[in-house]
Design a protein around this motif. Structure first.
Motif, PDB file in Angstrom:
ATOM      1  N   VAL A 144       0.644  -1.150  -0.033  1.00  0.00           N
ATOM      2  CA  VAL A 144       0.019  -0.044  -0.077  1.00  0.00           C
ATOM      3  C   VAL A 144       0.782   1.038  -0.061  1.00  0.00           C
ATOM      4  O   VAL A 144       1.968   1.335   0.651  1.00  0.00           O
ATOM      5  N   PRO A 145       0.443   2.374  -0.576  1.00  0.00           N
ATOM      6  CA  PRO A 145       1.207   3.515  -0.697  1.00  0.00           C
ATOM      7  C   PRO A 145       1.082   4.533   0.589  1.00  0.00           C
ATOM      8  O   PRO A 145       0.991   5.782   0.456  1.00  0.00           O
ATOM      9  N   TYR A 146       1.138   3.906   1.587  1.00  0.00           N
ATOM     10  CA  TYR A 146       0.879   4.618   3.011  1.00  0.00           C
ATOM     11  C   TYR A 146       1.858   3.983   3.928  1.00  0.00           C
ATOM     12  O   TYR A 146       2.537   2.756   3.940  1.00  0.00           O
ATOM     13  N   ASN A 147       2.228   4.851   4.904  1.00  0.00           N
ATOM     14  CA  ASN A 147       2.670   4.494   6.118  1.00  0.00           C
ATOM     15  C   ASN A 147       1.481   3.790   7.251  1.00  0.00           C
ATOM     16  O   ASN A 147       0.506   3.857   6.601  1.00  0.00           O
ATOM     17  N   ALA A 148       1.899   3.074   8.374  1.00  0.00           N
ATOM     18  CA  ALA A 148       0.890   2.515   9.141  1.00  0.00           C
ATOM     19  C   ALA A 148      -0.214   3.597   9.312  1.00  0.00           C
ATOM     20  O   ALA A 148      -1.420   3.080   9.527  1.00  0.00           O
ATOM     21  N   SER A 149       0.118   4.487   9.881  1.00  0.00           N
ATOM     22  CA  SER A 149      -0.922   5.758  10.462  1.00  0.00           C
ATOM     23  C   SER A 149      -1.854   6.008   9.170  1.00  0.00           C
ATOM     24  O   SER A 149      -3.179   6.211   9.458  1.00  0.00           O
ATOM     25  N   GLN A 150      -1.467   6.385   7.986  1.00  0.00           N
ATOM     26  CA  GLN A 150      -2.341   6.701   6.938  1.00  0.00           C
ATOM     27  C   GLN A 150      -3.216   5.236   6.396  1.00  0.00           C
ATOM     28  O   GLN A 150      -4.311   5.617   6.090  1.00  0.00           O
ATOM     29  N   TYR A 151      -2.585   4.069   6.508  1.00  0.00           N
ATOM     30  CA  TYR A 151      -3.310   3.046   6.183  1.00  0.00           C
ATOM     31  C   TYR A 151      -4.607   2.634   7.169  1.00  0.00           C
ATOM     32  O   TYR A 151      -5.665   2.639   6.724  1.00  0.00           O
ATOM     33  N   PHE A 152      -4.161   2.832   8.535  1.00  0.00           N
ATOM     34  CA  PHE A 152      -5.281   2.618   9.287  1.00  0.00           C
ATOM     35  C   PHE A 152      -6.375   3.775   9.270  1.00  0.00           C
ATOM     36  O   PHE A 152      -7.786   3.555   9.724  1.00  0.00           O
ATOM     37  N   ARG A 153      -5.994   5.079   9.093  1.00  0.00           N
ATOM     38  CA  ARG A 153      -6.810   6.122   8.948  1.00  0.00           C
ATOM     39  C   ARG A 153      -7.818   5.726   7.477  1.00  0.00           C
ATOM     40  O   ARG A 153      -9.013   6.187   7.688  1.00  0.00           O
ATOM     41  N   THR A 154      -7.070   5.238   6.497  1.00  0.00           N
ATOM     42  CA  THR A 154      -7.825   5.008   5.358  1.00  0.00           C
ATOM     43  C   THR A 154      -9.142   3.914   5.497  1.00  0.00           C
ATOM     44  O   THR A 154     -10.114   4.156   5.030  1.00  0.00           O
ATOM     45  N   MET A 155      -8.598   3.160   6.208  1.00  0.00           N
ATOM     46  CA  MET A 155      -9.442   1.942   6.472  1.00  0.00           C
ATOM     47  C   MET A 155     -10.749   2.185   7.346  1.00  0.00           C
ATOM     48  O   MET A 155     -11.854   1.995   7.088  1.00  0.00           O
ATOM     49  N   THR A 156     -10.515   3.158   8.509  1.00  0.00           N
ATOM     50  CA  THR A 156     -11.482   3.578   9.110  1.00  0.00           C
ATOM     51  C   THR A 156     -12.480   4.492   8.491  1.00  0.00           C
ATOM     52  O   THR A 156     -13.446   4.484   8.721  1.00  0.00           O
ATOM     53  N   ASN A 157     -12.084   5.344   7.601  1.00  0.00           N
ATOM     54  CA  ASN A 157     -12.552   6.330   6.899  1.00  0.00           C
ATOM     55  C   ASN A 157     -13.686   5.584   5.832  1.00  0.00           C
ATOM     56  O   ASN A 157     -14.950   6.054   5.793  1.00  0.00           O
ATOM     57  N   LEU A 158     -13.022   4.661   5.234  1.00  0.00           N
ATOM     58  CA  LEU A 158     -13.920   3.815   4.295  1.00  0.00           C
ATOM     59  C   LEU A 158     -15.146   3.017   5.091  1.00  0.00           C
ATOM     60  O   LEU A 158     -16.117   2.991   4.633  1.00  0.00           O
ATOM     61  N   ALA A 159     -14.610   2.502   6.238  1.00  0.00           N
ATOM     62  CA  ALA A 159     -15.653   1.757   6.882  1.00  0.00           C
ATOM     63  C   ALA A 159     -16.798   2.734   7.551  1.00  0.00           C
ATOM     64  O   ALA A 159     -17.927   2.267   7.482  1.00  0.00           O
ATOM     65  N   ASP A 160     -16.186   3.937   8.043  1.00  0.00           N
ATOM     66  CA  ASP A 160     -17.263   4.846   8.452  1.00  0.00           C
ATOM     67  C   ASP A 160     -18.183   5.537   7.450  1.00  0.00           C
ATOM     68  O   ASP A 160     -19.259   5.726   7.574  1.00  0.00           O
ATOM     69  N   LYS A 161     -17.900   5.357   6.096  1.00  0.00           N
ATOM     70  CA  LYS A 161     -18.631   5.789   4.987  1.00  0.00           C
ATOM     71  C   LYS A 161     -19.607   4.859   4.586  1.00  0.00           C
ATOM     72  O   LYS A 161     -20.663   5.318   3.722  1.00  0.00           O
ATOM     73  N   LEU A 162     -19.192   3.542   5.096  1.00  0.00           N
ATOM     74  CA  LEU A 162     -20.185   2.333   4.386  1.00  0.00           C
ATOM     75  C   LEU A 162     -21.410   2.318   5.494  1.00  0.00           C
ATOM     76  O   LEU A 162     -21.331   2.079   6.467  1.00  0.00           O
ATOM     77  N   ASN A 163     -22.677   2.487   4.841  1.00  0.00           N
ATOM     78  CA  ASN A 163     -23.859   2.410   5.495  1.00  0.00           C
ATOM     79  C   ASN A 163     -24.358   0.869   5.604  1.00  0.00           C
ATOM     80  O   ASN A 163     -24.446   0.107   4.319  1.00  0.00           O
ATOM     81  N   ILE A 164     -24.573   0.655   6.577  1.00  0.00           N
ATOM     82  CA  ILE A 164     -24.798  -1.002   6.921  1.00  0.00           C
ATOM     83  C   ILE A 164     -26.539  -1.190   7.065  1.00  0.00           C
ATOM     84  O   ILE A 164     -27.007  -0.537   8.004  1.00  0.00           O
ATOM     85  N   PRO A 165     -26.903  -1.999   6.381  1.00  0.00           N
ATOM     86  CA  PRO A 165     -28.600  -2.192   6.545  1.00  0.00           C
ATOM     87  C   PRO A 165     -28.763  -2.839   8.142  1.00  0.00           C
ATOM     88  O   PRO A 165     -28.038  -3.420   8.641  1.00  0.00           O
TER      89      PRO A 165
END
Length: 222
Positions: free
Chosen positions: A121-142
């Motif tokens: 991935v083109p990130y350091n660990a901090s950027q990676y986990f921030r990207t992951m949690t941001n995508l999860a937060d934007k995903l609406n769950i039924p």
């Protein structure tokens, strides 16, 4: 409303997984293509009540005994590289570590996730986990997936709920995996959502496949 404010049922807190499993065999397998191009990501969501019930060895894990409903296994790179390992540090700032601990309670699993996949991935660990949690937060769950009791659902209906709640998500941009219990009941255990490198939804690669039948059960939290 963004339903990926996945709650502790009783505490209304964001929850996601710490366990490192699943797509390693998919994305750490050499492909025919010669390029090491990063083609996107797969956000892997685990249905915690079902996984905990099906695997007694997990029941002492925090995610099982503290009432987690959904968790995140990781954000896995879709790449042709045969090895995504990295020796770079998985350390986070104290503030970010506190935030990630709410969503990935097992620090050792978080560290393993980074060391297994951070090299692709083109990130350091901090950027990676921030990207992951941001995508999860934007995903609406039924709401179908956050019941207190077991519930039978139809595959096509659940897929349709996801695509309606998440504009831009194609019907083949999400895959569902199931597992049978000792009574031969089929439970949803995993959801994979596919993304472009820029974070937009995309169709899943053919190697990212679900195995759920047309009808299955969602395990209730309690």
């Amino acid at each position: 409303m963004r339903d990926f404010s996945l709650h502790y049922i009783s505490q209304h807190r964001l929850i996601m997984l710490c366990a490192v499993t699943g797509l390693y065999f998919i994305f750490n397998t050499p492909c025919a293509a010669a390029s090491n191009e990063l083609r996107g990501y797969v956000l892997q969501i685990q249905m915690t009540p079902a996984v905990c019930a099906l695997d007694g060895a997990r029941q002492k894990q925090r995610k099982c005994f503290q009432g987690y409903t959904l968790n995140i296994n990781g954000l896995f790179p879709d790449t042709t590289r045969p090895n995504c390992a990295t020796t770079s540090s998985a350390a986070l700032s104290p503030l970010q570590a506190t935030v990630v601990a709410r969503v990935m309670p097992d620090e050792q699993a978080r560290t393993s996730l980074w060391h297994n996949y951070g090299g692709c991935v083109p990130y350091n660990a901090s950027q990676y986990f921030r990207t992951m949690t941001n995508l999860a937060d934007k995903l609406n769950i039924p709401s179908t997936l956050t019941n207190y009791e077991d519930k039978t659902v139809e595959l096509d209906s659940l897929r349709g709920q996801f695509t309606r709640l998440n504009p831009g998500l194609p019907s083949n941009g999400i895959q569902f995996s199931c597992q049978n219990d000792a009574k031969r009941r089929t439970f949803l255990t995993e959801i994979n959502v596919c993304y472009q490198v820029n974070g937009r939804y995309k169709s899943c690669a053919t190697r990212v496949q679900g195995n759920c039948p047309s009808s299955f059960m969602v395990k209730g939290t309690y």
